[in-house]
Design a protein around this motif. Sequence first.
Motif, PDB file in Angstrom:
ATOM      1  N   ARG A 149      49.574  39.432  40.118  1.00  0.00           N
ATOM      2  CA  ARG A 149      48.600  40.273  39.414  1.00  0.00           C
ATOM      3  C   ARG A 149      48.637  40.167  37.895  1.00  0.00           C
ATOM      4  O   ARG A 149      48.004  40.937  37.200  1.00  0.00           O
ATOM      5  N   SER A 150      49.398  39.238  37.354  1.00  0.00           N
ATOM      6  CA  SER A 150      49.455  39.024  35.908  1.00  0.00           C
ATOM      7  C   SER A 150      48.768  37.704  35.583  1.00  0.00           C
ATOM      8  O   SER A 150      49.103  36.670  36.161  1.00  0.00           O
ATOM      9  N   ARG A 151      47.848  37.757  34.621  1.00  0.00           N
ATOM     10  CA  ARG A 151      47.149  36.528  34.223  1.00  0.00           C
ATOM     11  C   ARG A 151      48.100  35.636  33.432  1.00  0.00           C
ATOM     12  O   ARG A 151      48.796  36.098  32.533  1.00  0.00           O
ATOM     13  N   LEU A 152      48.117  34.351  33.789  1.00  0.00           N
ATOM     14  CA  LEU A 152      49.021  33.403  33.134  1.00  0.00           C
ATOM     15  C   LEU A 152      48.455  32.968  31.791  1.00  0.00           C
ATOM     16  O   LEU A 152      47.280  32.630  31.686  1.00  0.00           O
ATOM     17  N   THR A 153      49.323  32.958  30.784  1.00  0.00           N
ATOM     18  CA  THR A 153      48.947  32.430  29.472  1.00  0.00           C
ATOM     19  C   THR A 153      49.860  31.278  29.083  1.00  0.00           C
ATOM     20  O   THR A 153      49.524  30.496  28.203  1.00  0.00           O
ATOM     21  N   THR A 154      51.016  31.195  29.731  1.00  0.00           N
ATOM     22  CA  THR A 154      51.969  30.114  29.482  1.00  0.00           C
ATOM     23  C   THR A 154      52.495  29.625  30.829  1.00  0.00           C
ATOM     24  O   THR A 154      52.396  30.330  31.831  1.00  0.00           O
ATOM     25  N   PRO A 155      53.077  28.431  30.880  1.00  0.00           N
ATOM     26  CA  PRO A 155      53.714  27.975  32.129  1.00  0.00           C
ATOM     27  C   PRO A 155      54.795  28.974  32.547  1.00  0.00           C
ATOM     28  O   PRO A 155      55.626  29.375  31.731  1.00  0.00           O
ATOM     29  N   THR A 156      54.761  29.389  33.811  1.00  0.00           N
ATOM     30  CA  THR A 156      55.619  30.471  34.293  1.00  0.00           C
ATOM     31  C   THR A 156      56.340  30.054  35.569  1.00  0.00           C
ATOM     32  O   THR A 156      55.721  29.503  36.476  1.00  0.00           O
TER      33      THR A 156
END
Length: 175
Positions: A149-156
Amino acid sequence: MSELTLTVMRLGFLAVLWLFVIVAVQVIRSDLFGTRVTQRGSQRGSRRDTGQGRQQAARQAPAPAGRPSGGGRGRGRNTPTKLVVTEGTLTGTTVALQGQTITLGRAHDSTIVLDDDYASSRHARIYPDQSGQWIVEDLGSTNGTYLDRSRLTTPTPIALGAPIRIGKTVIELRK
Protein backbone atom coordinates in the motif's frame (compact mmCIF):
# COMPACT_ATOMS: atom_id res chain seq x y z
CA MET A 1 16.12 33.69 -50.77
CA SER A 2 15.95 31.68 -53.97
CA GLU A 3 12.83 29.89 -55.15
CA LEU A 4 14.57 26.51 -54.85
CA THR A 5 15.51 27.10 -51.21
CA LEU A 6 11.96 28.16 -50.36
CA THR A 7 10.50 25.06 -52.06
CA VAL A 8 12.91 22.73 -50.23
CA MET A 9 12.00 24.36 -46.89
CA ARG A 10 8.28 23.97 -47.62
CA LEU A 11 8.70 20.29 -48.52
CA GLY A 12 10.81 19.67 -45.39
CA PHE A 13 8.19 21.32 -43.21
CA LEU A 14 5.47 19.27 -44.88
CA ALA A 15 7.44 16.03 -44.29
CA VAL A 16 7.93 16.86 -40.58
CA LEU A 17 4.23 17.69 -40.24
CA TRP A 18 3.20 14.35 -41.81
CA LEU A 19 5.68 12.47 -39.61
CA PHE A 20 4.09 14.08 -36.55
CA VAL A 21 0.58 13.10 -37.72
CA ILE A 22 1.65 9.48 -38.36
CA VAL A 23 3.29 9.15 -34.94
CA ALA A 24 0.23 10.68 -33.24
CA VAL A 25 -2.10 8.23 -35.01
CA GLN A 26 0.11 5.28 -33.98
CA VAL A 27 0.07 6.38 -30.33
CA ILE A 28 -3.71 6.76 -30.35
CA ARG A 29 -4.08 3.36 -32.07
CA SER A 30 -1.90 1.61 -29.48
CA ASP A 31 -3.85 3.25 -26.65
CA LEU A 32 -7.17 2.15 -28.12
CA PHE A 33 -6.28 -1.34 -29.32
CA GLY A 34 -3.21 -2.23 -27.25
CA THR A 35 0.18 -3.25 -28.52
CA ARG A 36 0.49 -5.85 -31.25
CA VAL A 37 1.53 -9.21 -29.88
CA THR A 38 3.65 -11.36 -32.15
CA GLN A 39 4.37 -15.05 -31.76
CA ARG A 40 7.92 -15.82 -30.78
CA GLY A 41 10.13 -18.69 -31.79
CA SER A 42 11.53 -21.17 -29.30
CA GLN A 43 14.90 -19.37 -29.19
CA ARG A 44 13.56 -16.83 -26.67
CA GLY A 45 13.25 -19.37 -23.86
CA SER A 46 11.04 -18.63 -20.87
CA ARG A 47 10.05 -15.05 -21.72
CA ARG A 48 6.34 -14.78 -22.38
CA ASP A 49 3.78 -12.58 -24.09
CA THR A 50 0.02 -12.43 -23.52
CA GLY A 51 -0.68 -15.73 -25.33
CA GLN A 52 -2.84 -18.10 -23.27
CA GLY A 53 -0.54 -21.06 -23.98
CA ARG A 54 2.46 -19.22 -22.58
CA GLN A 55 0.50 -18.30 -19.44
CA GLN A 56 -0.38 -21.95 -18.87
CA ALA A 57 3.20 -23.02 -19.50
CA ALA A 58 4.43 -20.48 -16.95
CA ARG A 59 1.93 -21.79 -14.39
CA GLN A 60 3.31 -25.29 -14.84
CA ALA A 61 6.99 -24.31 -15.06
CA PRO A 62 8.90 -26.04 -12.27
CA ALA A 63 11.42 -24.27 -10.12
CA PRO A 64 14.98 -24.97 -11.24
CA ALA A 65 16.53 -28.07 -9.76
CA GLY A 66 19.83 -28.04 -7.93
CA ARG A 67 21.02 -24.97 -6.15
CA PRO A 68 18.65 -22.13 -5.31
CA SER A 69 18.36 -19.15 -7.63
CA GLY A 70 20.60 -16.11 -7.33
CA GLY A 71 23.84 -18.08 -7.46
CA GLY A 72 23.63 -19.10 -3.80
CA ARG A 73 24.77 -15.69 -2.54
CA GLY A 74 23.50 -15.17 1.00
CA ARG A 75 20.50 -17.42 0.53
CA GLY A 76 18.53 -18.39 3.63
CA ARG A 77 15.53 -20.47 4.51
CA ASN A 78 13.11 -17.59 3.86
CA THR A 79 14.39 -16.99 0.35
CA PRO A 80 11.69 -16.72 -2.34
CA THR A 81 11.85 -19.16 -5.25
CA LYS A 82 8.92 -17.96 -7.34
CA LEU A 83 6.88 -14.92 -8.28
CA VAL A 84 3.11 -15.54 -8.17
CA VAL A 85 0.32 -13.36 -9.62
CA THR A 86 -2.45 -13.42 -7.00
CA GLU A 87 -4.94 -10.93 -8.50
CA GLY A 88 -5.74 -9.67 -11.99
CA THR A 89 -6.12 -11.25 -15.41
CA LEU A 90 -3.02 -13.44 -14.94
CA THR A 91 -4.07 -14.89 -11.55
CA GLY A 92 -2.22 -18.14 -10.89
CA THR A 93 0.73 -17.37 -13.17
CA THR A 94 4.02 -18.41 -11.58
CA VAL A 95 7.52 -17.43 -12.67
CA ALA A 96 10.53 -19.24 -11.21
CA LEU A 97 13.14 -16.86 -9.78
CA GLN A 98 16.48 -17.74 -11.33
CA GLY A 99 18.49 -14.65 -10.47
CA GLN A 100 17.46 -12.76 -13.62
CA THR A 101 15.67 -9.40 -13.83
CA ILE A 102 11.90 -9.69 -14.26
CA THR A 103 10.23 -6.87 -16.16
CA LEU A 104 6.55 -6.03 -15.78
CA GLY A 105 4.45 -3.98 -18.17
CA ARG A 106 2.30 -3.88 -21.28
CA ALA A 107 5.21 -4.16 -23.72
CA HIS A 108 5.29 -7.52 -25.52
CA ASP A 109 8.93 -8.08 -24.56
CA SER A 110 8.24 -7.87 -20.81
CA THR A 111 8.79 -11.02 -18.74
CA ILE A 112 5.24 -10.68 -17.41
CA VAL A 113 2.95 -8.91 -19.88
CA LEU A 114 0.17 -7.08 -18.06
CA ASP A 115 -3.06 -6.57 -20.00
CA ASP A 116 -4.10 -3.72 -17.72
CA ASP A 117 -5.12 -0.18 -18.62
CA TYR A 118 -3.31 1.12 -15.52
CA ALA A 119 0.04 -0.46 -16.42
CA SER A 120 2.68 1.33 -18.48
CA SER A 121 4.62 -0.29 -21.30
CA ARG A 122 7.69 -0.58 -19.09
CA HIS A 123 6.12 -0.32 -15.65
CA ALA A 124 8.43 -1.95 -13.11
CA ARG A 125 11.22 -4.44 -12.66
CA ILE A 126 12.14 -6.94 -9.97
CA TYR A 127 15.78 -7.94 -9.63
CA PRO A 128 18.18 -9.46 -7.07
CA ASP A 129 20.87 -7.28 -5.51
CA GLN A 130 24.39 -8.49 -4.65
CA SER A 131 23.25 -9.96 -1.31
CA GLY A 132 20.46 -12.03 -2.90
CA GLN A 133 17.65 -9.74 -1.64
CA TRP A 134 14.95 -9.10 -4.28
CA ILE A 135 14.31 -5.45 -5.15
CA VAL A 136 11.29 -3.86 -6.87
CA GLU A 137 11.74 -0.64 -8.83
CA ASP A 138 9.14 1.52 -10.53
CA LEU A 139 10.38 2.53 -13.99
CA GLY A 140 8.71 5.94 -14.10
CA SER A 141 5.18 4.64 -14.62
CA THR A 142 2.23 7.01 -14.75
CA ASN A 143 0.03 5.25 -12.18
CA GLY A 144 2.77 3.99 -9.89
CA THR A 145 3.82 0.72 -8.33
CA TYR A 146 2.72 -0.09 -4.79
CA LEU A 147 4.43 -2.32 -2.22
CA ASP A 148 2.22 -3.01 0.82
CA ARG A 149 0.00 0.00 0.00
CA SER A 150 2.98 2.37 -0.23
CA ARG A 151 3.81 3.98 -3.57
CA LEU A 152 7.40 3.29 -4.60
CA THR A 153 9.70 6.23 -5.24
CA THR A 154 13.02 4.39 -4.95
CA PRO A 155 14.14 0.77 -5.47
CA THR A 156 12.83 -1.10 -2.42
CA PRO A 157 13.56 -4.58 -0.96
CA ILE A 158 10.62 -6.98 -1.10
CA ALA A 159 9.61 -9.01 1.95
CA LEU A 160 8.40 -12.57 1.38
CA GLY A 161 4.64 -12.48 0.72
CA ALA A 162 4.42 -8.68 0.46
CA PRO A 163 1.90 -7.66 -2.23
CA ILE A 164 3.20 -5.65 -5.19
CA ARG A 165 0.30 -3.88 -6.92
CA ILE A 166 0.41 -2.63 -10.50
CA GLY A 167 -3.06 -1.45 -11.53
CA LYS A 168 -5.41 -4.38 -10.94
CA THR A 169 -2.58 -6.93 -10.80
CA VAL A 170 -1.08 -8.09 -7.50
CA ILE A 171 2.18 -10.06 -7.40
CA GLU A 172 3.93 -11.74 -4.47
CA LEU A 173 7.27 -13.41 -3.86
CA ARG A 174 6.83 -16.88 -2.36
CA LYS A 175 8.95 -19.87 -1.33
